[in-house]
Every structure is written in C-alpha cells, then in structure tokens.
Design a protein around this motif. Structure first.
Motif, PDB file in Angstrom:
ATOM      1  N   LEU A   4     -10.853 -12.403   7.411  1.00 46.91           N
ATOM      2  CA  LEU A   4     -11.931 -11.789   8.179  1.00 46.91           C
ATOM      3  C   LEU A   4     -12.507 -12.809   9.148  1.00 46.91           C
ATOM      4  CD1 LEU A   4     -13.788  -9.857   5.325  1.00 46.91           C
ATOM      5  CD2 LEU A   4     -12.054  -8.988   6.910  1.00 46.91           C
ATOM      6  N   LEU A   5     -12.862 -12.326  10.338  1.00 45.51           N
ATOM      7  CA  LEU A   5     -13.414 -13.194  11.371  1.00 45.51           C
ATOM      8  C   LEU A   5     -14.807 -12.710  11.757  1.00 45.51           C
ATOM      9  CD1 LEU A   5     -10.265 -13.466  13.670  1.00 45.51           C
ATOM     10  CD2 LEU A   5     -10.909 -14.936  11.739  1.00 45.51           C
ATOM     11  N   TYR A   6     -15.731 -13.645  11.858  1.00 48.72           N
ATOM     12  CA  TYR A   6     -17.109 -13.334  12.253  1.00 48.72           C
ATOM     13  C   TYR A   6     -17.284 -13.712  13.721  1.00 48.72           C
ATOM     14  CZ  TYR A   6     -22.166 -13.072  12.380  1.00 48.72           C
ATOM     15  OH  TYR A   6     -23.447 -12.728  12.705  1.00 48.72           O
ATOM     16  N   LEU A   7     -17.737 -12.755  14.544  1.00 53.95           N
ATOM     17  CA  LEU A   7     -17.855 -12.979  15.987  1.00 53.95           C
ATOM     18  C   LEU A   7     -19.305 -13.263  16.384  1.00 53.95           C
ATOM     19  CD1 LEU A   7     -15.535 -10.153  17.389  1.00 53.95           C
ATOM     20  CD2 LEU A   7     -14.940 -12.400  16.431  1.00 53.95           C
ATOM     21  N   TYR A   8     -19.464 -14.218  17.309  1.00 53.62           N
ATOM     22  CA  TYR A   8     -20.800 -14.616  17.765  1.00 53.62           C
ATOM     23  C   TYR A   8     -21.111 -14.172  19.191  1.00 53.62           C
ATOM     24  CZ  TYR A   8     -20.591 -17.696  13.685  1.00 53.62           C
ATOM     25  OH  TYR A   8     -20.485 -18.175  12.405  1.00 53.62           O
ATOM     26  N   GLY A   9     -20.166 -14.359  20.089  1.00 55.25           N
ATOM     27  CA  GLY A   9     -20.450 -14.048  21.478  1.00 55.25           C
ATOM     28  C   GLY A   9     -19.202 -14.129  22.333  1.00 55.25           C
ATOM     29  N   ILE A  10     -19.352 -13.693  23.590  1.00 55.70           N
ATOM     30  CA  ILE A  10     -18.242 -13.665  24.541  1.00 55.70           C
ATOM     31  C   ILE A  10     -18.632 -14.488  25.769  1.00 55.70           C
ATOM     32  CG2 ILE A  10     -16.605 -12.191  25.758  1.00 55.70           C
ATOM     33  CD1 ILE A  10     -17.706  -9.821  24.185  1.00 55.70           C
ATOM     34  N   PHE A  11     -17.696 -15.304  26.242  1.00 54.53           N
ATOM     35  CA  PHE A  11     -17.910 -16.141  27.418  1.00 54.53           C
ATOM     36  C   PHE A  11     -16.793 -15.877  28.423  1.00 54.53           C
ATOM     37  CE2 PHE A  11     -19.865 -18.149  23.855  1.00 54.53           C
ATOM     38  CZ  PHE A  11     -20.968 -18.838  24.333  1.00 54.53           C
ATOM     39  N   VAL A  38     -13.491 -15.117  26.398  1.00 49.75           N
ATOM     40  CA  VAL A  38     -13.380 -16.094  25.328  1.00 49.75           C
ATOM     41  C   VAL A  38     -14.371 -15.719  24.229  1.00 49.75           C
ATOM     42  CG1 VAL A  38     -13.589 -18.522  24.696  1.00 49.75           C
ATOM     43  CG2 VAL A  38     -12.692 -17.883  26.945  1.00 49.75           C
ATOM     44  N   PHE A  39     -13.852 -15.499  23.039  1.00 49.56           N
ATOM     45  CA  PHE A  39     -14.681 -15.110  21.902  1.00 49.56           C
ATOM     46  C   PHE A  39     -14.946 -16.331  21.018  1.00 49.56           C
ATOM     47  CE2 PHE A  39     -12.954 -11.197  23.386  1.00 49.56           C
ATOM     48  CZ  PHE A  39     -13.872 -10.226  23.051  1.00 49.56           C
ATOM     49  N   LEU A  40     -16.195 -16.480  20.638  1.00 52.89           N
ATOM     50  CA  LEU A  40     -16.594 -17.525  19.717  1.00 52.89           C
ATOM     51  C   LEU A  40     -16.632 -16.919  18.318  1.00 52.89           C
ATOM     52  CD1 LEU A  40     -17.277 -20.354  20.749  1.00 52.89           C
ATOM     53  CD2 LEU A  40     -19.698 -19.828  20.421  1.00 52.89           C
ATOM     54  N   TYR A  41     -15.950 -17.577  17.355  1.00 46.52           N
ATOM     55  CA  TYR A  41     -15.885 -16.984  16.017  1.00 46.52           C
ATOM     56  C   TYR A  41     -15.735 -18.065  14.959  1.00 46.52           C
ATOM     57  CZ  TYR A  41     -10.842 -17.912  15.629  1.00 46.52           C
ATOM     58  OH  TYR A  41      -9.622 -18.528  15.523  1.00 46.52           O
ATOM     59  N   SER A  42     -15.952 -17.653  13.719  1.00 40.23           N
ATOM     60  CA  SER A  42     -15.642 -18.489  12.561  1.00 40.23           C
ATOM     61  C   SER A  42     -14.994 -17.596  11.510  1.00 40.23           C
ATOM     62  CB  SER A  42     -16.899 -19.163  12.002  1.00 40.23           C
ATOM     63  OG  SER A  42     -17.838 -18.200  11.553  1.00 40.23           O
ATOM     64  N   VAL A  43     -14.359 -18.206  10.543  1.00 35.52           N
ATOM     65  CA  VAL A  43     -13.745 -17.436   9.466  1.00 35.52           C
ATOM     66  C   VAL A  43     -14.851 -16.954   8.524  1.00 35.52           C
ATOM     67  CG1 VAL A  43     -12.152 -17.485   7.520  1.00 35.52           C
ATOM     68  CG2 VAL A  43     -11.593 -18.706   9.638  1.00 35.52           C
ATOM     69  N   ALA A  44     -14.939 -15.656   8.329  1.00 38.11           N
ATOM     70  CA  ALA A  44     -15.980 -15.084   7.478  1.00 38.11           C
ATOM     71  C   ALA A  44     -15.661 -15.339   6.013  1.00 38.11           C
ATOM     72  CB  ALA A  44     -16.114 -13.594   7.739  1.00 38.11           C
ATOM     73  N   GLN A  45     -16.685 -15.727   5.265  1.00 34.49           N
ATOM     74  CA  GLN A  45     -16.536 -15.960   3.837  1.00 34.49           C
ATOM     75  C   GLN A  45     -17.070 -14.782   3.018  1.00 34.49           C
ATOM     76  OE1 GLN A  45     -14.950 -19.059   2.886  1.00 34.49           O
ATOM     77  NE2 GLN A  45     -14.588 -18.710   5.085  1.00 34.49           N
ATOM     78  N   GLN A  46     -17.592 -13.793   3.721  1.00 38.75           N
ATOM     79  CA  GLN A  46     -18.138 -12.607   3.072  1.00 38.75           C
ATOM     80  C   GLN A  46     -17.679 -11.380   3.847  1.00 38.75           C
ATOM     81  OE1 GLN A  46     -22.457 -12.983   2.300  1.00 38.75           O
ATOM     82  NE2 GLN A  46     -22.274 -15.149   2.905  1.00 38.75           N
ATOM     83  N   GLU A  47     -17.614 -10.262   3.173  1.00 34.38           N
ATOM     84  CA  GLU A  47     -17.261  -9.020   3.855  1.00 34.38           C
ATOM     85  C   GLU A  47     -18.443  -8.457   4.626  1.00 34.38           C
ATOM     86  OE1 GLU A  47     -15.523  -6.161   1.246  1.00 34.38           O
ATOM     87  OE2 GLU A  47     -13.925  -7.500   0.557  1.00 34.38           O
ATOM     88  N   ARG A  48     -19.633  -8.851   4.227  1.00 31.00           N
ATOM     89  CA  ARG A  48     -20.838  -8.364   4.899  1.00 31.00           C
ATOM     90  C   ARG A  48     -21.922  -9.433   4.768  1.00 31.00           C
ATOM     91  NH1 ARG A  48     -25.434  -5.543   3.075  1.00 31.00           N
ATOM     92  NH2 ARG A  48     -26.444  -4.289   4.685  1.00 31.00           N
ATOM     93  N   TYR A  49     -22.610  -9.714   5.878  1.00 30.71           N
ATOM     94  CA  TYR A  49     -23.673 -10.714   5.874  1.00 30.71           C
ATOM     95  C   TYR A  49     -25.031 -10.022   5.926  1.00 30.71           C
ATOM     96  CZ  TYR A  49     -20.438 -14.592   6.527  1.00 30.71           C
ATOM     97  OH  TYR A  49     -19.439 -15.526   6.350  1.00 30.71           O
ATOM     98  N   LEU A  50     -25.897 -10.394   4.999  1.00 34.35           N
ATOM     99  CA  LEU A  50     -27.250  -9.868   5.016  1.00 34.35           C
ATOM    100  C   LEU A  50     -28.015 -10.447   6.201  1.00 34.35           C
ATOM    101  CD1 LEU A  50     -28.209 -10.109   1.221  1.00 34.35           C
ATOM    102  CD2 LEU A  50     -27.472  -8.080   2.508  1.00 34.35           C
ATOM    103  N   ALA A  51     -28.882  -9.637   6.786  1.00 37.37           N
ATOM    104  CA  ALA A  51     -29.674 -10.083   7.937  1.00 37.37           C
ATOM    105  C   ALA A  51     -30.872 -10.905   7.461  1.00 37.37           C
ATOM    106  CB  ALA A  51     -30.127  -8.885   8.757  1.00 37.37           C
ATOM    107  N   SER A  52     -30.583 -11.980   6.744  1.00 42.43           N
ATOM    108  CA  SER A  52     -31.636 -12.879   6.271  1.00 42.43           C
ATOM    109  C   SER A  52     -32.041 -13.817   7.402  1.00 42.43           C
ATOM    110  CB  SER A  52     -31.137 -13.697   5.077  1.00 42.43           C
ATOM    111  OG  SER A  52     -30.075 -14.557   5.481  1.00 42.43           O
TER     112      SER A  52
END
Length: 247
Positions: A4-11, A38-52
């Motif tokens: 799974l990949l977590y996306l942050y933004g597009i440049f 260009v997409f900024l991303y990291s490898v997701a360690q969770q299937e869903r991230y809480l909006a903490s």
C-alpha cells in the motif's frame, strides 16, 4: 497482499528530490512520475490512518518540507489517500483530469496560500457594548429587577443580538477592506468555534507575504486586545487547489 502507498501531494516535473523528512510511521519519502506529474508518497504501514493530530501534522510536514526547499507549486492531496497500484491514479485522476491539474499548477505558480482566523471573547464584547451603548445600557438598567414579559425579553435580546452582529461585522469589514485588495483570490470559510468570527484563506503572490504580514500587524494594533489573530503564512494551498473550482 499488495504493497500500500500513502500519497501526499502532486508536483509538476521534475518534482522534489531527496527530501530530508520522514512520512507517516517514519517511512522514507519517495517520488513517482506519471507523465508531467510527480507524486510524493511513502509506503503505508496501515490500511487506514486515523485523522489524529499527529497524523495530520505528519502529512502536512512532508508537504512543507518540499515547499521549504523550493518546490512551492504543489497540489496537496486529501489526508488518508492510500492506493494499491498507480494504475488507479492514472485511470481515476490523470486520464480524466490531467488538463485540469495542469491549469491548477499554472494558477498556483508563484503564489502562496495564507490564512487568517479571528477570535474574540463574546462576554468581553458584550460588556464593552454595554459600556459604549448608552441606550442599550439604560434599557437594561430600566428592566433590571422587574418581572419581564416574553415580549420584553425578546425585544431586549434582539436589540443586543443586532448590536453584537454590527460589532462583529465592523471587525470583519475592516479586515476585508485591508486584506482583500492584496489578494488574487479570497475564500471565506465557516468559523470553526463559537469564539471565531472570521476564517479566511487568501491566495497572494509569493513575494507579497511581507506586505500582507504588515497589514495584519496594523490591524492587530487597530483592534488592540479585542481580537486574537491566528495568521498562517506557510501552508500547502488546500483552499485554492480544488479541481471543482475550475470551470
């Protein structure tokens, strides 16, 4: 299970390179190029991230790191966006909305989003209103200690509400008159709390922030201790990077 990949933004290409910041779950930040995006991303360690608070700040920190090293034209993505394959991005975003994304890049080039939130103390404002408005004060004093009818209660309540609204509008209009002329676009959002009377984002030329900040300081001096001003001069352009704002 696919990665799974977590996306942050597009440049716009070539995009950020070798950012010295970690993403969510302390994961390294990577870039992925699709055509001119260009997409900024990291490898997701969770299937869903809480909006903490921690996760929201982590998401924002990655985008701000890119901006601080000079990659200022970006389209921030909604928090919590996780994909399994880049094919989904191509199918659901690049193919149908690629031209609109390019128009957003053009709109944001050389510009920055800043925001102003105004908060006041309703009780303090009411006390100051009574000190300044002799008519209202006299009416309140006249009714004090009496058994009031419903009509009297409604009348004095409406008079106070109207006067408080006028005070609030005077403050807001002072900020509009001073700041709107400095902005390319202005977006007024709903207040977030009962004490907040104004919540507005401005799109301004990047180099004009000093001028805008000076205007904020002058307004702060004008209203002295009546207001708490929250001014954010460095944030990803969430308010002005909306695809549905384009025709």
């Amino acid at each position: 299970m696919p990665q799974l990949l977590y996306l942050y933004g597009i440049f716009p290409a070539p995009g950020p390179q070798d950012l010295e910041v970690q993403g969510l779950d302390q994961q390294p930040i990577h870039t992925h190029i699709i055509d001119e995006f260009v997409f900024l991303y990291s490898v997701a360690q969770q299937e869903r991230y809480l909006a903490s608070r921690k996760n929201l700040l982590g998401h924002e920190r990655v985008l701000e790191a890119a901006m601080k090293v000079g990659y200022r034209t970006l389209l921030p993505l909604q928090f919590g966006l996780i994909i399994e394959t880049w094919d989904r991005v191509i199918k659901e975003l690049i193919t149908p909305r690629g031209d609109a994304l390019k128009r957003l890049f053009a709109k944001l080039e050389g510009r920055r989003e800043v925001s102003v939130k105004l908060l006041w103390g309703p009780d303090a404002e009411l006390n100051q209103l009574m000190e300044e408005d002799a008519g209202l004060r006299a009416e309140r004093d006249r009714l004090e200690g009496q058994q009031l009818s419903m009509d009297q209660i409604v009348d004095i309540g409406q008079a106070i509400e109207t006067a408080m609204t006028e005070r609030k509008d005077d403050v807001i209009n002072a900020f509009r008159q001073r700041l709107n002329a400095l902005a390319i676009e202005v977006l007024e959002n709903d207040p977030l709390t009962d004490a907040m009377i104004y919540n507005t984002a401005y799109l301004i030329p990047w180099e004009d922030e000093v001028k805008f900040s000076q205007a904020i300081e002058e307004l702060d001096e004008q209203f002295e201790d009546r207001l708490r001003i929250r001014y954010n001069n460095f944030t990803a352009p969430y308010n002005f990077a909306q695809l549905d704002q384009l025709s």
